[in-house]
Design an enzyme around this catalytic site. Structure first.
Site, mmCIF file in Angstrom:
data_model
loop_
_atom_site.group_PDB
_atom_site.id
_atom_site.type_symbol
_atom_site.label_atom_id
_atom_site.label_comp_id
_atom_site.label_asym_id
_atom_site.label_seq_id
_atom_site.Cartn_x
_atom_site.Cartn_y
_atom_site.Cartn_z
ATOM 1 N N LYS A 81 0.761 -1.132 0.115
ATOM 2 C CA LYS A 81 0.086 0.114 0.009
ATOM 3 C C LYS A 81 0.829 1.381 0.101
ATOM 4 O O LYS A 81 2.007 1.217 0.705
ATOM 5 C CB LYS A 81 -0.915 -0.032 1.247
ATOM 6 C CG LYS A 81 -2.017 1.015 1.182
ATOM 7 C CD LYS A 81 -3.051 0.736 2.304
ATOM 8 C CE LYS A 81 -3.867 1.989 2.543
ATOM 9 N NZ LYS A 81 -5.015 1.865 3.300
ATOM 10 N N SER A 156 -9.446 2.798 1.926
ATOM 11 C CA SER A 156 -8.350 3.524 1.202
ATOM 12 C C SER A 156 -7.549 2.340 0.619
ATOM 13 O O SER A 156 -6.554 2.416 -0.084
ATOM 14 C CB SER A 156 -7.669 4.282 2.181
ATOM 15 O OG SER A 156 -7.121 3.648 3.347
ATOM 16 N N SER A 180 -11.135 0.780 5.942
ATOM 17 C CA SER A 180 -10.162 0.815 4.522
ATOM 18 C C SER A 180 -9.730 -0.360 4.186
ATOM 19 O O SER A 180 -9.202 -0.502 3.127
ATOM 20 C CB SER A 180 -9.072 1.737 4.841
ATOM 21 O OG SER A 180 -9.583 3.213 4.963
#
Length: 471
Positions: A81, A156, A180
């Protein structure tokens, strides 16, 4: 065979590499080929290092040939990420302010996953500073849902989830404050675990004692998710809330008989949380599976009184703490919703924080009482199906207007406040072919139980085996 490699489960791939039926180079190259084929339309992986990944794969194969000890993720590719620092590889946080940043260190999670044998291939897209559950930013653009590229992949950790379901990587890391890990898993028909706070140690920060934001694993199956968690977890003195359980605890088989489980189904979390009917229609069938498995299912919910004020207050405080200096120096470079959230934190006084802290403690205690009566809570992951990717957030849920980028995420962020492990597992599809996830929650620190229940549901339904079209 090479074309099929990216569709294999991570546990299967890892076993084949250990048996030398596949080489790490073959596995990495197959995933790089899939990325080249599908990523242009999805925009999930935003930084890629094919040469470095192949060199690392060759080194992994050589280590295996020398019969060196290998970790549980040996030879598996992963794109981290883009909020997690990766030494020598660009980490942008989805912000133009960091578009060219190259860290000189790995975050603890990255270091653990690579030490377990995973091969870094790149980074996955995120919203600006991971704020919001739709993945878009001005550096790389929007990540799109592989099941319908006109729709959001969530966020996210949206780039991670989209890359998983499209076969661009077999495992993925993510983080979760208000959903997320869970929302993108629901939107992309993969598995995402928000672990108990402290289960996955995090990098030292100015807010190391907070429990809202956690890091965790994503994968296409529950077993693969547990495999990645086994490499992520374990004690770390740099994180003051890190739990002592070793990663090996999550490497065991997930075989489990769910008969007799006391199951609570909370479609609106007992708080009138609006959920679109097409989500509830899919989840009604999913909940019925638990009754078919011999569980005792009732409609009930923890008492979430005050949850909205607690979460929004503590979140705003964390945003001001972590990003207030960015607002001071670079306001024009921040998206409006992020400016709003930081400014909400600036307006807080000590009485506001005291009120939220006390209310959070009471809510947690009520959750503990709830899990004395029930073994598992079932709830929607997301209140909507994947929405138009050109929107910042859904404008309405079940006919009710949503006024901020947080409003539509209550079904996830209420659960955050329980301090409990929460698993998003594929639960089915709408008539239009959009994925819907089921949220499985158990008592704090019972992450292994959550995974076992999720595996039992997964085996009974196999919704996660339905992959998006490739064309």
């Amino acid at each position: 065979m090479t074309d099929d490699i990216p569709d294999l489960d991570a546990t299967d791939l890892a076993a084949r590499i250990r048996r030398r039926e596949l080489s790490s180079r073959e596995v990495v190259q197959a995933h790089l080929d899939r990325i080249a084929a599908v990523n242009p339309a999805i925009n999930a992986i935003v930084t890629l290092d094919p040469e470095g990944a192949l060199a690392a794969a060759d080194a992994a194969d050589a280590a295996l040939a020398r019969r060196e000890a290998t970790g549980p993720l040996h030879g598996l590719p992963i794109a981290f990420k883009d909020t997690h620092h990766t030494r020598g590889m660009r980490t942008t946080h989805g912000s133009p302010l960091h578009a060219d940043d190259v860290p000189d260190h790995d975050d603890p999670l990255v270091a653990r996953v690579t030490a377990a044998g995973a091969i870094r291939i790149g980074k996955t897209n995120v919203p600006e500073f991971a704020a919001g559950s739709h993945t878009f930013n001005t550096v790389f653009g929007t990540t799109r849902n592989p099941y319908d590229p006109s729709r959001s992949a969530g966020g996210s950790s949206g780039g991670a989830a989209a890359a998983l379901t499209a076969g661009m990587q077999p495992i993925a890391d993510g983080s979760d404050m208000g959903g997320s890990l869970r929302n993108p898993a629901s939107f992309c028909n993969v598995v995402g675990l928000r672990p108990t706070p402290g289960r996955v140690p995090q990098a030292p920060s100015g807010s190391s004692w907070q429990t809202l934001a956690v890091a965790g694993p994503m994968a296409r199956t529950v077993a693969d998710t547990a495999l990645l968690l086994s490499a992520m977890t374990g004690p770390d003195p740099r994180d003051p809330i890190a739990l002592e359980t070793p990663g090996s605890a999550f490497a065991a088989p997930l075989d489990f008989d769910p008969r007799g489980l006391r199951v609570a189904w909370a479609p609106d979390l007992g708080a009138g949380v609006p959920v679109d009917p097409e989500v509830l229609d899919v989840l009604a069938d999913a909940v019925a599976v638990f009754a078919d498995l011999g569980c005792h299912v009732e409609s009930d919910s923890p008492d979430f009184r005050g949850a909205d004020d607690v979460f929004r207050t503590l979140r705003a405080h964390e945003f001001n703490l972590g990003l207030g200096h960015v607002l001071d120096s670079s306001r024009a470079a921040l998206k409006p919703s992020l400016v709003w959230n930081i400014e909400e934190g600036r307006r807080l006084g000590s009485d506001d924080l005291a009120r939220a802290t006390i209310a959070h403690s009471r809510l947690y205690a009520r959750g503990i009482d709830f899990f004395d009566r029930y073994d598992v809570l079932l709830a929607p992951v997301s209140q909507v199906v994947p929405f138009d990717a050109d929107l910042e957030y859904p404008q309405s849920v079940a006919g009710l207007a949503q006024h901020t980028y947080l409003d539509w995420m209550r079904s996830a962020y209420y659960v955050t406040l329980l301090g409990a492990p929460a698993l998003s597992v594929p639960a089915g599809f709408t008539p239009g072919g959009l994925p819907v996830g089921l949220q499985i929650v158990t008592a704090p620190r019972s992450d292994l139980t959550t995974l076992r229940i999720g595996a039992a549901f997964e085996a009974a339904t196999r919704h996660g085996r339905r992959r998006p079209p490739r064309g």
